[in-house]
Design a protein around this motif. Structure first.
Motif: not given
Length: 178
Positions: A8-15, A17-20, A22-27, A95-102
């Motif tokens: 939620a803090d990150i969303r105040t600065y950058k757009q 997805s609302s579907n993301l 929170a666990i995905k960005i914790d690392s 997050y951006l750097n890792n967002s399109n890989t799994n």
């Protein structure tokens, strides 16, 4: 680990997805704290911030540092956005750097589906660079605030010493005779 920021803090600065989830960005938040913030602050100061953040009530000593403030120095008024803004940008860049890989049991894969297409490496690199650049701007403002208010944050001295020397230096490597 105590997380200083949330999705939620990150969303105040950058757009993002609302579907993301929170666990995905914790690392990425953990990495931003450990690899970007902790070296900037120095261990002792960083741990003091974590203690103050987790205290009840929270942020009694470091509220202005964490959330930002307006201050006067040398007869001029300055404003910094705080460690929170800096961390949000660093976490977003990670997050951006890792967002399109799994990472899967079968190796690292790029996510694709019929409705979307991954951005090019060049575009992704530009976006990551922009986020890091924004984080560095916030970091420089926080640094100026800390240097201009040394009596408020005496634990920051160890980090200033590291910046002066560039951190650990190796001047020579010696091979002993066997």
């Amino acid at each position: 680990m105590i997380k200083l920021i949330t999705l939620a803090d990150i969303r105040t600065y950058k757009q993002i997805s609302s579907n993301l989830n929170a666990i995905k960005i914790d690392s990425e938040i953990n990495e931003a704290q450990e690899f970007d913030l902790r070296p900037f602050m120095g261990d002792e100061f960083y741990l003091a911030l974590l203690d103050d953040f987790s205290a009840s009530p929270s942020l009694q000593l470091y509220d202005d540092l964490f959330n930002g403030c307006t201050y006067t120095y040398g007869g001029h008024t300055y404003q910094h956005d705080g460690i929170k803004a800096m961390l949000c940008y660093y976490a977003f860049s990670r997050y951006l750097n890792n967002s399109n890989t799994n990472a899967t049991a079968f190796g690292t894969v790029i996510k694709q589906n019929d409705d979307s297409e991954p951005v090019s490496e060049k575009t992704l690199s530009r976006l990551v660079g922009q986020a890091i650049s924004g984080a560095k701007i916030f970091e420089n403002r926080v640094y100026d605030y800390l240097v201009r208010n040394p009596t408020l944050y005496p634990l920051f001295k160890c980090s200033i010493d590291n910046k002066k020397t560039g951190g650990l230096r190796v001047s020579a490597v010696r091979k002993d005779k066997i």
